[in-house]
Design a protein around this motif. Structure first.
Motif, PDB file in Angstrom:
ATOM      1  N   LEU A  93     -65.670 -24.171 -32.310  1.00 55.22           N
ATOM      2  CA  LEU A  93     -65.343 -23.503 -31.021  1.00 55.22           C
ATOM      3  C   LEU A  93     -66.875 -23.421 -30.129  1.00 55.22           C
ATOM      4  CD1 LEU A  93     -63.293 -20.462 -32.193  1.00 55.22           C
ATOM      5  CD2 LEU A  93     -62.364 -22.395 -30.861  1.00 55.22           C
ATOM      6  N   LYS A 150     -63.005 -15.992 -36.410  1.00 50.58           N
ATOM      7  CA  LYS A 150     -61.844 -16.268 -36.585  1.00 50.58           C
ATOM      8  C   LYS A 150     -61.695 -17.410 -37.657  1.00 50.58           C
ATOM      9  CE  LYS A 150     -57.581 -17.618 -33.828  1.00 50.58           C
ATOM     10  NZ  LYS A 150     -57.004 -16.088 -33.741  1.00 50.58           N
ATOM     11  N   VAL A 190     -65.984 -16.015 -32.532  1.00 50.54           N
ATOM     12  CA  VAL A 190     -65.202 -15.634 -31.249  1.00 50.54           C
ATOM     13  C   VAL A 190     -65.631 -14.416 -30.484  1.00 50.54           C
ATOM     14  CG1 VAL A 190     -63.222 -16.753 -32.183  1.00 50.54           C
ATOM     15  CG2 VAL A 190     -63.355 -14.486 -32.757  1.00 50.54           C
ATOM     16  N   ALA A 230     -70.033 -17.992 -28.288  1.00 48.89           N
ATOM     17  CA  ALA A 230     -69.353 -16.852 -27.920  1.00 48.89           C
ATOM     18  C   ALA A 230     -70.505 -16.010 -26.906  1.00 48.89           C
ATOM     19  CB  ALA A 230     -68.934 -16.078 -28.952  1.00 48.89           C
ATOM     20  N   ASP A 288     -56.179 -10.920 -36.922  1.00 50.63           N
ATOM     21  CA  ASP A 288     -56.078 -11.404 -35.226  1.00 50.63           C
ATOM     22  C   ASP A 288     -54.544 -11.047 -34.969  1.00 50.63           C
ATOM     23  OD1 ASP A 288     -54.578 -13.372 -36.608  1.00 50.63           O
ATOM     24  OD2 ASP A 288     -56.159 -14.953 -36.107  1.00 50.63           O
TER      25      ASP A 288
END
Length: 220
Positions: A95, A218, A122, A98, A199
Motif C-alpha cells: 500500500l 491491515k 493503513v 500512510a 476491520d
C-alpha cells in the motif's frame, strides 16, 4: 506514535510500554414540460413518480454501499511469503505510505490472537505533529518467521532509508518480540506492545506502538 530515536526499529532495551500520549425550509419544484419527471417529496429520502410509487433513495444508496463493501472484502487471506524479491526475503510494499495523523486516544494495547499473514500499514498515528508518513509491510509466517519492509518520512523533507529485515517472532501477553537474523541496516531485537482489532470486513488488523507512535496494519 526526541524523534530521532523513535524512527528506529525497537531494539533490546526499548522502553515502550504501550501507553500512547494523548494529542494535545424550501418546497419542491416541478417542470411542466415533462409530466413524467420524478418530483422530490418533502421526505428528503424518497421520491414520488407520476404513478404515485415511491422509492427510498437512502435505502438504495445504503444497499449499494453494502454491496460494494461486500465485494471488497477478501474471501481468503494472502498466504504469508517469507521468500520475497528483496534482501532478507522481504516483500515489496502493498500500500502507499500512510500519512501521519494525530493519536485518536490513549487506549492501551491488549494483545490477542495474532494470525499469520501479510500486513500493510493503513493508519499511522503520531503524538507530536502530523508531517510525514509511515510505510511498512510485515509478513508473519506459520513457522514463526517474519520479514519486514519499512520506510519512514519523518516530515523533514528527507525520506528515511528503505530497510529490509527478517528473523523470528513470538508473542507473550501483549508483547510482540521480533529478533532479526538478517537486516539491510543493523540487526536488532524489538519487543513492542501490540493489539489485534478487526476491520470493516471482520478481519484481523495488527496494531503496535512505541514511544509517540501507533501503527495499524491491515492483513491482505
Amino acid at each position: 506514535m526526541a524523534l530521532a530515536s523513535a524512527f528506529v526499529t525497537g531494539c533490546s532495551g526499548d522502553s515502550a510500554n504501550g501507553a500512547i500520549p494523548s494529542s494535545d425550509g424550501g418546497g419542491s419544484t416541478t417542470d411542466e414540460r415533462d409530466d413524467d419527471r420524478t418530483t422530490p417529496s418533502k421526505d428528503s429520502g424518497s421520491s414520488t413518480g407520476k404513478d404515485g410509487s415511491s422509492s427510498d433513495l437512502d435505502a438504495g444508496t445504503d444497499a449499494a454501499d453494502a454491496a460494494d463493501a461486500a465485494v471488497d472484502c477478501p474471501t481468503a487471506p494472502a498466504a504469508p511469503d517469507v521468500d520475497g524479491p528483496n534482501k532478507c526475503g522481504a516483500l515489496d510494499f502493498g500500500l502507499p505510505p500512510a500519512k501521519f495523523q494525530p493519536v485518536k486516544d490513549d487506549a492501551g494495547l491488549n494483545g490477542g490472537t495474532l494470525p499469520p499473514g501479510i500486513y500493510d500499514t493503513v493508519v499511522a498515528e503520531r503524538a507530536t505533529g502530523t508531517k510525514g508518513s509511515w510505510q511498512e509491510t510485515i509478513v508473519l509466517a506459520n513457522n514463526g518467521r517474519f520479514t519486514r519492509t519499512r520506510q519512514i518520512d519523518p516530515g523533514t523533507g528527507n525520506l528515511g532509508v528503505l530497510s529490509y529485515g527478517s528473523g523470528t517472532y513470538s508473542v507473550s501477553g501483549n508483547q510482540l518480540t521480533m529478533t532479526d537474523d538478517c537486516s539491510s541496516t543493523d540487526q536488532r531485537r524489538s519487543t513492542l506492545p501490540y493489539n489485534v482489532v478487526t476491520d470493516e470486513c471482520g478481519l484481523p488488523m495488527l496494531q503496535y506502538s512505541f514511544t509517540g507512535f501507533r501503527l495499524t496494519m491491515k492483513r491482505r
